[in-house]
Design a protein around this motif. Structure first.
Motif, PDB file in Angstrom:
ATOM      1  N   MET A   1       0.823  -1.184   0.000  1.00  0.00           N
ATOM      2  CA  MET A   1       0.000   0.000   0.000  1.00  0.00           C
ATOM      3  C   MET A   1       0.876   1.260   0.000  1.00  0.00           C
ATOM      4  N   LYS A   2       1.906   1.236   0.824  1.00  0.00           N
ATOM      5  CA  LYS A   2       2.796   2.383   0.910  1.00  0.00           C
ATOM      6  C   LYS A   2       3.422   2.684  -0.449  1.00  0.00           C
ATOM      7  N   GLU A   3       3.854   1.632  -1.132  1.00  0.00           N
ATOM      8  CA  GLU A   3       4.493   1.804  -2.435  1.00  0.00           C
ATOM      9  C   GLU A   3       3.508   2.365  -3.461  1.00  0.00           C
ATOM     10  N   ARG A   7       3.936   5.817  -5.502  1.00  0.00           N
ATOM     11  CA  ARG A   7       3.966   5.794  -6.968  1.00  0.00           C
ATOM     12  C   ARG A   7       3.014   6.819  -7.570  1.00  0.00           C
ATOM     13  N   TYR A   8       1.854   7.007  -6.933  1.00  0.00           N
ATOM     14  CA  TYR A   8       0.860   7.953  -7.460  1.00  0.00           C
ATOM     15  C   TYR A   8       0.893   9.315  -6.777  1.00  0.00           C
ATOM     16  N   GLY A   9       1.891   9.514  -5.941  1.00  0.00           N
ATOM     17  CA  GLY A   9       2.042  10.810  -5.289  1.00  0.00           C
ATOM     18  C   GLY A   9       0.962  11.113  -4.263  1.00  0.00           C
ATOM     19  N   LEU A  10       0.434  10.064  -3.633  1.00  0.00           N
ATOM     20  CA  LEU A  10      -0.620  10.248  -2.635  1.00  0.00           C
ATOM     21  C   LEU A  10      -0.024  10.299  -1.241  1.00  0.00           C
ATOM     22  N   ARG A  11      -0.578  11.146  -0.422  1.00  0.00           N
ATOM     23  CA  ARG A  11      -0.138  11.267   0.962  1.00  0.00           C
ATOM     24  C   ARG A  11      -1.065  10.443   1.843  1.00  0.00           C
ATOM     25  N   ARG A  12      -0.516   9.499   2.564  1.00  0.00           N
ATOM     26  CA  ARG A  12      -1.332   8.634   3.421  1.00  0.00           C
ATOM     27  C   ARG A  12      -1.689   9.365   4.709  1.00  0.00           C
TER      28      ARG A  12
END
Length: 78
Positions: A1-3, A7-12
């Motif tokens: 999930m982190k990867e 990859r899509y430039g999303l901030r968790r």
């Protein structure tokens, strides 16, 4: 999930696994609900419980006084 997020430039919204404060706000909210409302009522049907949660959340988010904002309700604070 982190990867995938990286990859899509999303901030968790959560940190790494095992960090105890990830859910602290949510855990505090549900604990307050359980102690202030849930344990004091009996629900015969799921729909009653859903309505109770909805009503309590409305109360909690609008009229209940919060210590973090000087014991004011959110409406009064705004």
């Amino acid at each position: 999930m982190k990867e995938a997020c990286e990859r899509y430039g999303l901030r968790r919204s959560m940190g790494e696994t095992g960090i105890c404060w990830n859910n602290a706000g949510a855990e505090s909210l549900w604990s307050t609900f359980e102690h202030e409302y849930y344990y004091r009522h009996t629900f015969a049907y799921r729909t009653e419980l859903v309505a109770a949660v909805d009503n309590w959340m409305n109360f909690y988010n609008t009229r209940r006084r919060h210590s973090t904002i000087g014991m004011l309700s959110p409406h009064s604070y705004e």
